[in-house]
Design a protein around this motif. Sequence first.
Motif: not given
Length: 311
Positions: A129-142, A119-121, A95-100, A180-181
Amino acid sequence: MDDDVDTTPRIALGSWAFAFGPFEPAPWSWQRFLDYSARTGYDGVEINGFRPHPHDEDYDRRAAAELASSIRDLGLGVSAFAPDLTATPPGLAAERDYLSRMRSIAAFAQAAGITTVRVDTISPPAEAQAAEVPDYARLVSTWRTSAELLGDHGVRLVWEFEPGFWLNRPSEIRRLADDVAHDNFGILFDTSHAHAIAAHGARQGRDPELLAGGAAELARELREHVRHLHLIDGDGSLHDGETSNHLPFGAGEIDFAAVLDALGSAAADAAWWTVDFCFCPTTETDAATAVPLLAALRDDLLERRAKEEVR
């Protein structure tokens, strides 16, 4: 509200149409795109934040203000900024990288007088999707934190859902907006993407989630969250098997009057309607004739709504 203030939606053109897909080998310069947009009657432009078009990290506050001035000098406004965030998928990156990145984007947008960031996901849809599965909670928080950060700079955050990106089912789109609310977060409704998703179940795997009313039904379900519009035709087909083909108006299957009616005030009261010819090889010809078509759709929508208010 001042009766003399014109709140009619203005029409903008997205600059990525002249940089991606068939234009990628020889993208138009930013100045050539601006001159074309002004010459063909657009009220404004939507900035593709991928080089060689304006990238937020290439502009300090003074340069961003000068960019805005050069756009205004041609009689144009800016509907939104679509930054390059490909290196920081919000469901995978820290999240810190995205916020930067968001801090750079916010400073650029504020200095340039831009009030909306798209933005998009970034991550591929679940079926790819293969090896890297995105984290929904991380997306919402970010995105909730990003919406807060941008809001402090007077800039709104909008998410463009697409068949080619993670969270492309109608129920997933509604859920994310609800989760996200944040008052400063909303949905960017692209008519071609909405049609491909709702009517064709594009890139949703073996058990697609279809809506009987297609894009108009999806518009009705999402309209409370819609804060920005991209208008273009589509037939449910995909560009290079990834995201929806954007076709010239009249070449696809979309009933624009039905979709706009379903969006209601989200369309009628929008500041901008952006024309999105992404990946379309005939953009130079067809974007030049799109303004009167969009103006007619806009005027018809406003007339229908005025008649309804009288009843």
